[in-house]
Design a protein around this motif. Structure first.
Motif, mmCIF file in Angstrom:
data_model
loop_
_atom_site.group_PDB
_atom_site.id
_atom_site.type_symbol
_atom_site.label_atom_id
_atom_site.label_comp_id
_atom_site.label_asym_id
_atom_site.label_seq_id
_atom_site.Cartn_x
_atom_site.Cartn_y
_atom_site.Cartn_z
ATOM 1 N N UNK A 103 0.519 7.175 -1.674
ATOM 2 C CA UNK A 103 1.481 8.091 -1.063
ATOM 3 C C UNK A 103 1.762 7.690 0.383
ATOM 4 N N UNK A 104 2.992 7.262 0.630
ATOM 5 C CA UNK A 104 3.334 6.766 1.953
ATOM 6 C C UNK A 104 3.380 7.880 3.004
ATOM 7 N N UNK A 105 3.465 9.152 2.566
ATOM 8 C CA UNK A 105 3.475 10.230 3.548
ATOM 9 C C UNK A 105 2.084 10.479 4.129
ATOM 10 N N UNK A 155 0.839 -1.198 0.000
ATOM 11 C CA UNK A 155 0.000 0.000 0.000
ATOM 12 C C UNK A 155 0.875 1.249 0.000
ATOM 13 N N UNK A 156 1.931 1.251 0.791
ATOM 14 C CA UNK A 156 2.821 2.417 0.874
ATOM 15 C C UNK A 156 3.515 2.683 -0.459
ATOM 16 N N UNK A 157 3.896 1.633 -1.172
ATOM 17 C CA UNK A 157 4.538 1.826 -2.477
ATOM 18 C C UNK A 157 3.548 2.326 -3.516
ATOM 19 N N UNK A 194 -9.809 5.907 1.279
ATOM 20 C CA UNK A 194 -9.624 4.609 1.919
ATOM 21 C C UNK A 194 -10.407 3.508 1.198
ATOM 22 N N UNK A 195 -11.673 3.729 0.819
ATOM 23 C CA UNK A 195 -12.367 2.665 0.079
ATOM 24 C C UNK A 195 -11.652 2.269 -1.220
ATOM 25 N N UNK A 196 -10.991 3.224 -1.880
ATOM 26 C CA UNK A 196 -10.227 2.912 -3.097
ATOM 27 C C UNK A 196 -9.038 2.013 -2.776
ATOM 28 N N UNK A 197 -8.374 2.306 -1.669
ATOM 29 C CA UNK A 197 -7.224 1.489 -1.258
ATOM 30 C C UNK A 197 -7.685 0.071 -0.954
#
Length: 102
Positions: A9-11, A4-6, A82-85
């Motif tokens: 956006x991990x920030x 998910x971070x890759x 969040x739902x997209x992730x």
């Protein structure tokens, strides 16, 4: 989480660790702590004028007392929600979570 971070956006990802300052085993204190944790998980947390909402957790993370939150930047050019992730992780409708809970 690394995937998910890759991909996103991990920030915008925040790991929240829950810890007790003074754990004397008092039932009232445990109930109060549960109330505070529940509020944070339900309502999110604000850090540096950014609102972070609950993204997810793992079994080992729950044992260790941490979970992950995500900042949905609704004003930016690239809107990531969040739902997209969660949808990008796949379709888990056919899985019965009660079979895997332990």
């Amino acid at each position: 989480l690394n995937r998910i971070a890759r991909r996103f956006k991990s920030d915008r990802i925040l790991r929240v660790d829950f810890a007790l300052q003074n754990n004397d085993g008092d039932y009232y204190q445990k109930e109060k702590i549960t109330e505070v944790y529940s509020k944070i998980v339900r309502d999110g947390v604000i850090v540096c004028d950014r609102r972070y909402e609950m993204l997810g957790y793992s079994n080992s993370g729950l044992r260790e007392g941490h979970c992950f939150f995500f900042h949905e930047d609704l004003c930016g050019e690239e809107r990531i929600l969040i739902p997209d992730i969660l949808a990008s992780l796949g379709n888990f409708d056919h899985i019965d979570p009660s079979k895997y809970a332990s």
